[in-house]
Design an enzyme around this catalytic site. Structure first.
Site, PDB file in Angstrom:
ATOM      1  N   HIS A 179       0.855  -1.192   0.000  1.00 27.20           N
ATOM      2  CA  HIS A 179       0.000   0.000   0.000  1.00 27.20           C
ATOM      3  C   HIS A 179       0.888   1.238   0.000  1.00 27.20           C
ATOM      4  O   HIS A 179       1.278   1.747   1.055  1.00 27.20           O
ATOM      5  CB  HIS A 179      -0.911  -0.008   1.231  1.00 27.20           C
ATOM      6  CG  HIS A 179      -2.043   0.957   1.147  1.00 27.20           C
ATOM      7  ND1 HIS A 179      -3.365   0.573   1.109  1.00 27.20           N
ATOM      8  CD2 HIS A 179      -2.070   2.309   1.063  1.00 27.20           C
ATOM      9  CE1 HIS A 179      -4.147   1.636   1.026  1.00 27.20           C
ATOM     10  NE2 HIS A 179      -3.370   2.714   0.995  1.00 27.20           N
ATOM     11  N   HIS A 185       1.236   4.878  -2.330  1.00 33.24           N
ATOM     12  CA  HIS A 185       0.687   5.715  -3.399  1.00 33.24           C
ATOM     13  C   HIS A 185       1.800   6.425  -4.169  1.00 33.24           C
ATOM     14  O   HIS A 185       2.653   7.091  -3.570  1.00 33.24           O
ATOM     15  CB  HIS A 185      -0.265   6.759  -2.813  1.00 33.24           C
ATOM     16  CG  HIS A 185      -1.541   6.190  -2.290  1.00 33.24           C
ATOM     17  ND1 HIS A 185      -2.694   6.132  -3.048  1.00 33.24           N
ATOM     18  CD2 HIS A 185      -1.862   5.639  -1.099  1.00 33.24           C
ATOM     19  CE1 HIS A 185      -3.665   5.586  -2.340  1.00 33.24           C
ATOM     20  NE2 HIS A 185      -3.185   5.274  -1.145  1.00 33.24           N
ATOM     21  N   GLY A 190      -9.418   7.887  -2.576  1.00 32.39           N
ATOM     22  CA  GLY A 190     -10.097   9.153  -2.370  1.00 32.39           C
ATOM     23  C   GLY A 190     -10.964   9.115  -1.123  1.00 32.39           C
ATOM     24  O   GLY A 190     -10.842   8.210  -0.283  1.00 32.39           O
ATOM     25  N   HIS A 193      -9.762   0.523  -0.499  1.00 31.00           N
ATOM     26  CA  HIS A 193      -9.621   1.335   0.702  1.00 31.00           C
ATOM     27  C   HIS A 193     -10.905   1.211   1.522  1.00 31.00           C
ATOM     28  O   HIS A 193     -11.976   1.621   1.062  1.00 31.00           O
ATOM     29  CB  HIS A 193      -9.417   2.808   0.333  1.00 31.00           C
ATOM     30  CG  HIS A 193      -8.026   3.174  -0.049  1.00 31.00           C
ATOM     31  ND1 HIS A 193      -7.483   2.870  -1.273  1.00 31.00           N
ATOM     32  CD2 HIS A 193      -7.049   3.843   0.646  1.00 31.00           C
ATOM     33  CE1 HIS A 193      -6.244   3.339  -1.337  1.00 31.00           C
ATOM     34  NE2 HIS A 193      -5.949   3.934  -0.179  1.00 31.00           N
ATOM     35  N   GLU A 217     -10.827   2.963   7.008  1.00 30.62           N
ATOM     36  CA  GLU A 217      -9.890   4.027   7.360  1.00 30.62           C
ATOM     37  C   GLU A 217     -10.681   5.233   7.862  1.00 30.62           C
ATOM     38  O   GLU A 217     -10.634   5.588   9.038  1.00 30.62           O
ATOM     39  CB  GLU A 217      -9.023   4.414   6.164  1.00 30.62           C
ATOM     40  CG  GLU A 217      -8.011   5.508   6.478  1.00 30.62           C
ATOM     41  CD  GLU A 217      -7.294   6.014   5.230  1.00 30.62           C
ATOM     42  OE1 GLU A 217      -6.243   6.655   5.391  1.00 30.62           O
ATOM     43  OE2 GLU A 217      -7.783   5.782   4.103  1.00 30.62           O
TER      44      GLU A 217
END
Length: 375
Positions: free
Chosen positions: A28, A30, A189, A216, A219
């Site tokens: 994970h 980005h 996002g 995702h 979170e």
């Protein structure tokens, strides 16, 4: 809120072994959250983009300060700058090349670079050209590492932005490039208010075509988001997933913990060894585990690990958190007393969950065990 960077410098070794030298897997991470500050300054100058600091060290500090908000929404605003300098083939190729080289320097053997091509078309690039530019950078970095006697493998996770509702289009993009560098699909996002069910058609298409999916979830939103990731998103992994802790009850007797009771969702995730892509420092910055405390050692990571969840360790965004996998392992070891066997478990969990063919995962696990001295 205590920033993990404000704590004492994390350990750099465990049981006398340098953490930087241990083989690692990054699931994970980005792409637009891992730029070198100096690269941002140079690309911004060429693109006519304003930067808040002209010195690389000061710019890195600015990103960390802006990210320590306790809010995922505020945290995500820092990406406006990085995305602005990633709008050309040259910029994307350079960022991807440096990203993989930085992974190698951190001891990573396999890394998945997730990013959203639909955010990189502001200057006329097509999403296909953007994916090809990133892959060119990855391939160049791998070749550079191998030329210097090293070894690394990396692939792309193509992400759709959950609030833009272009899921099917981005899923089709990922499928077009699945044999030339794309290893899987993700949605990214703002999580809260944008459940995976909004992109169910895209997820159904990917499932039908057999492309792995991570989502995702858990979170900035809770159990409903995780449930939707599993049911609507067909997720094989959970991006972060820390709020699965909400489905775990600590049973107490006169204030003393005497047992644990897992809800059905938590038990499903645990019993099927579904990898949780946990990013401890990032989770602290965004308030992902605020329900259990505001310090690093309040993170539910250890609770999940001790209960048998397939936890993995990740950075999420190296630039915004000013971190690396080496640093995250040091912080976790300091907070929870982990030894080399624990750190090995985290890497083997990640290798098992990697979006790679079985034979490649077996090879990766063998390389990890060798790097931990288990040959």
């Amino acid at each position: 809120m205590t920033d993990a960077r404000d704590a004492a410098t994390p350990s750099t070794a465990v049981e006398g072994v340098a953490l930087a030298d241990l083989p690692k897997v990054s699931l994970h991470d980005h792409l637009d959250g891992g730029l070198r500050p100096g690269t941002i300054i140079e690309l911004a100058a060429a693109a006519g983009v304003d930067v808040p600091e002209s010195d690389p060290e000061a710019l890195g500090g600015w990103f960390r300060a802006q990210s320590d908000s306790g809010s995922l929404v505020e945290y995500l605003k820092t990406f406006d700058l990085t995305i602005a300098v990633m709008q050309t083939e040259e910029g994307l190729r350079r960022v991807a090349r440096e990203f993989v080289e930085d992974l190698h320097a951190d001891g990573v053997l396999y890394g998945e670079l997730r990013w959203a091509p639909e955010q990189h078309v502001q200057k006329g690039l097509s999403t296909d050209a953007a994916v090809e530019a990133v892959q060119a950078g990855i391939d160049e970095a791998v070749a550079n590492v191998e030329a210097q006697g090293g070894w690394i493998r990396a692939g792309q996770l193509v992400s759709a932005m959950r609030h833009l509702d272009n899921g099917v289009e981005i899923a089709e993009l990922a499928l077009r490039h699945r044999d030339v560098g794309v290893h899987g699909f993700d949605i990214a996002g703002p999580e809260d208010g944008f459940p995976p069910s909004r992109m169910k058609d895209a997820f159904d298409l990917l499932l039908a075509e057999g492309l792995p999916i991570t989502v995702h979830a858990g979170e900035a939103a809770g159990l409903a988001s995780i449930r939707s990731a599993l049911i609507d998103g067909h997720a094989l992994r959970l991006g972060h997933g820390v709020r699965i802790r909400e489905d775990i009850e600590i049973v107490s007797d006169d204030g003393e913990a005497v047992g644990v009771r897992l809800g059905r969702l938590a038990q499903w995730v645990r019993d099927r060894r579904m990898p949780l892509e946990v990013s401890p420092s990032s989770n602290l910055q965004t308030g992902a585990f605020a329900a259990w405390g505001s310090d690093f050692d309040d993170h539910p990571f250890d609770t999940l690990y001790q209960l048998g969840f397939a936890v993995t360790v990740n950075t999420d965004n190296r630039l915004m958190s000013g971190t690396s996998l080496t640093r995250e392992l040091g912080l976790l070891s300091d907070a929870f007393g982990y030894d080399l066997d624990d750190l090995l478990t985290f890497q083997l969990n990640a290798a098992e969950g990697a979006f790679l063919p079985l034979e490649d995962r077996v090879e990766l696990q063998a390389r990890i065990e060798e790097g931990f001295g288990l040959d």
